[in-house]
Design an enzyme around this catalytic site. Sequence first.
Site, short mmCIF file in Angstrom:
data_model
loop_
_atom_site.label_atom_id
_atom_site.label_comp_id
_atom_site.label_asym_id
_atom_site.label_seq_id
_atom_site.Cartn_x
_atom_site.Cartn_y
_atom_site.Cartn_z
N THR A 16 0.83 -1.21 0.00
CA THR A 16 0.00 0.00 0.00
C THR A 16 0.87 1.26 0.00
O THR A 16 0.75 2.12 -0.89
CB THR A 16 -0.92 0.01 1.25
N VAL A 41 14.94 20.24 -4.19
CA VAL A 41 16.18 19.71 -3.62
C VAL A 41 17.39 19.87 -4.55
O VAL A 41 18.52 19.62 -4.13
CB VAL A 41 16.03 18.21 -3.22
N LYS A 48 8.33 -9.36 -1.26
CA LYS A 48 8.33 -10.77 -0.88
C LYS A 48 8.27 -11.62 -2.15
O LYS A 48 8.99 -12.58 -2.30
CB LYS A 48 7.11 -11.03 0.02
N ILE A 96 -0.44 13.24 8.65
CA ILE A 96 -0.33 14.45 9.49
C ILE A 96 1.12 14.63 9.94
O ILE A 96 1.70 13.72 10.53
CB ILE A 96 -1.21 14.34 10.76
N GLU A 128 -3.43 -3.12 9.60
CA GLU A 128 -2.13 -3.81 9.57
C GLU A 128 -2.37 -5.22 9.01
O GLU A 128 -3.50 -5.71 8.98
CB GLU A 128 -1.57 -3.91 10.99
N ASP A 151 -1.42 -0.86 18.07
CA ASP A 151 -0.90 0.07 17.05
C ASP A 151 -0.94 1.50 17.61
O ASP A 151 0.03 2.25 17.52
CB ASP A 151 -1.74 -0.06 15.77
N LYS A 175 2.15 4.20 18.67
CA LYS A 175 2.20 5.60 18.20
C LYS A 175 2.25 6.56 19.39
O LYS A 175 2.96 7.57 19.35
CB LYS A 175 0.99 5.88 17.31
P1 NDP Z 1 1.69 -4.00 2.83
O1 NDP Z 1 1.42 -5.30 3.48
O2 NDP Z 1 0.65 -3.45 1.92
O3 NDP Z 1 3.06 -4.10 2.01
C1 NDP Z 1 4.22 -4.72 2.51
C2 NDP Z 1 5.23 -4.81 1.40
O4 NDP Z 1 6.44 -5.33 1.91
C3 NDP Z 1 4.81 -5.73 0.27
O5 NDP Z 1 5.21 -5.22 -0.97
C4 NDP Z 1 5.57 -7.04 0.56
O6 NDP Z 1 5.89 -7.79 -0.61
C5 NDP Z 1 6.82 -6.49 1.19
N1 NDP Z 1 7.42 -7.42 2.14
C6 NDP Z 1 6.88 -7.89 3.28
N2 NDP Z 1 7.74 -8.71 3.91
C7 NDP Z 1 8.85 -8.73 3.16
C8 NDP Z 1 10.11 -9.41 3.26
N3 NDP Z 1 10.38 -10.20 4.29
N4 NDP Z 1 11.02 -9.20 2.31
C9 NDP Z 1 10.78 -8.40 1.24
N5 NDP Z 1 9.60 -7.71 1.10
C10 NDP Z 1 8.66 -7.91 2.03
O7 NDP Z 1 2.03 -2.97 3.98
P2 NDP Z 1 1.72 -1.41 4.04
O8 NDP Z 1 2.23 -0.75 2.83
O9 NDP Z 1 0.31 -1.20 4.43
O10 NDP Z 1 2.58 -0.97 5.31
C11 NDP Z 1 3.97 -0.86 5.24
C12 NDP Z 1 4.51 -0.22 6.52
O11 NDP Z 1 3.95 1.08 6.64
C13 NDP Z 1 4.14 -0.96 7.81
O12 NDP Z 1 5.19 -0.80 8.72
C14 NDP Z 1 2.91 -0.21 8.29
O13 NDP Z 1 2.71 -0.31 9.69
C15 NDP Z 1 3.27 1.21 7.89
N6 NDP Z 1 2.14 2.11 7.70
C16 NDP Z 1 1.10 1.73 6.90
C17 NDP Z 1 0.04 2.59 6.68
C18 NDP Z 1 -1.10 2.24 5.81
O14 NDP Z 1 -2.02 3.05 5.69
N7 NDP Z 1 -1.13 1.07 5.17
C19 NDP Z 1 0.03 3.93 7.30
C20 NDP Z 1 1.20 4.25 8.10
C21 NDP Z 1 2.20 3.34 8.29
P3 NDP Z 1 4.75 -8.39 -1.58
O15 NDP Z 1 4.11 -7.19 -2.23
O16 NDP Z 1 5.50 -9.24 -2.55
O17 NDP Z 1 3.82 -9.14 -0.69
N1 HSE Z 2 -3.19 0.38 10.67
C1 HSE Z 2 -2.87 1.73 10.88
C2 HSE Z 2 -4.13 2.52 11.13
C3 HSE Z 2 -2.16 2.28 9.66
O1 HSE Z 2 -5.22 1.98 10.92
O2 HSE Z 2 -4.05 3.65 11.59
C4 HSE Z 2 -1.59 3.65 9.91
O3 HSE Z 2 -0.53 3.60 10.82
#
Ligand code: NDP
Ligand code: HSE
Length: 428
Positions: free
Chosen positions: A13, A33, A45, A136, A190, A201, A205
């Site tokens: 995401t 920049v 993954k 934010i 998550e 979570d 924060k």
């Molecule tokens: P997703 O599950 O959507 O994406 C995770 C990505 O990481 C995928 O592309 C996955 O690969 C890759 N991945 C996971 N494990 C591995 C590994 N061991 N080696 C290589 N690649 C790996 O997560 P999000 O984007 O939602 O979240 C990412 C981070 O951002 C998290 O720490 C989350 O807490 C944080 N976050 C998320 C928010 C949100 O709104 N979603 C908001 C704020 C923070 P593949 O695509 O092949 O599965």
């Molecule tokens: N799972 C988290 C939330 C993503 O719902 O706020 C943003 O950190």
Amino acid sequence: MKPVKVGLLGLGTVGTGVVRIVEGNQEDLRSQVGSTISVEKIAVKNPEKARNVVVEQSKLTGDPWDVINDPEIDVIIEVMGGVEKTKEYLLEALENGKHIVTANKDLMALHGAEILAKAQEKQCDVFYEASVAGGIPIIRTLIEGFSSDRIIRIMGIVNGTTNYILTKMSQEGASYEEVLKEAQELGYAESDPTSDVEGLDAARKMAILATLGFRSNVELGDVSVKGISQISSEDIAFAKKLGYEMKLLGIAERNGDQFNISVQPTMVSQSHPLASVNGVFNAVYVHGEAVGETMFYGAGAGEMPTATSVVADLVAVVKNLKLGVNGLKAITPYKPKLLTSDEEVFSKNFILLHVDDKAGVLAQITQVFAEFGVSLASVVQQPNEHNPNAEIIIITHSASKASMQKVLNHFESLEVIRRIKSVYRVEG
Ligand code: NDP
Ligand code: HSE
């Protein structure tokens, strides 16, 4: 300045949003920049999986070490999640002299101090704006905007998933399970939504915000946590009827030199600005000694809002590169950590009791409150045709957490009380 090369860990995401912004806003970014920024390598993954954004297949790898150990990469953006292995990747990246941008609150709440210390040793930047409240810019605000003030209180709706669930339950009478599924599909939750709904979570924060706000090393274990999985539609209906909205509220309060940090479902008065923060929106209310009350509002999760914060951090790293000041702006907590005892933590409370419907019951109940020095603001007996017991709704004046616990313990052994149905903190 030579082009800045970025390595991405994760293309889910948030990672997808980062690629969209870096590529879509290239001109604007270069103007700010003074150099081109390009995403050179991406660890995922499964490199064969179909993606929501066009990336050259040759940039994808299934091995994060390919990114960490690539000498061409200047900045690592970590948006894959995970804690222990991810910490290992980032410490090695810092060892290799790479700057870090991460959205990972789990990692920063648990190992932030160690990662920031390593960054300082290696004169590298570690920025983590997206880890709290998505789009934010609250972390930068606490570090820079309030550097001159002393923070008294931080109150936040800092989990988008639970706020989305509570809003839909309140406004549409939707079921908990149904709305949780929607939040997962929208990319807010998550990968294991237990940490969202059980308050972890938000607790991570709040540990990060309290560390920055109080300039003391607040850890996850210092936060008392309760999630939303026990909240019923009935509780939400009661809250509304009494003029409150149910919110999962993170509260960090300073009392002299002591702190108290909690995450818990709270009935927030409809007249309080936090009550009208709905859906996936987050808000953080900050009360400073000098500045007074302030509030910051915006999307707390989701692809583009979160990626906005990540790329803003990237811009900050590149600006520092240009000035040659990376790693110089790290903030090290310098105040001792003293946690407030339960005798000193005060709040108003809502209590819903199912009791025998007979003479003298109310007197017994109010006697217990009196015994432990808890003063009552209102007591109402509510008829309920579906419940053979009487329903008593009590709102207390401000009472200590310790006194309230004694009252509730006493209620457990009071025969006329059939069930302590719900207890919530009341705010406003
Ligand atoms: P997703 O599950 O959507 O994406 C995770 C990505 O990481 C995928 O592309 C996955 O690969 C890759 N991945 C996971 N494990 C591995 C590994 N061991 N080696 C290589 N690649 C790996 O997560 P999000 O984007 O939602 O979240 C990412 C981070 O951002 C998290 O720490 C989350 O807490 C944080 N976050 C998320 C928010 C949100 O709104 N979603 C908001 C704020 C923070 P593949 O695509 O092949 O599965
Ligand atoms: N799972 C988290 C939330 C993503 O719902 O706020 C943003 O950190």
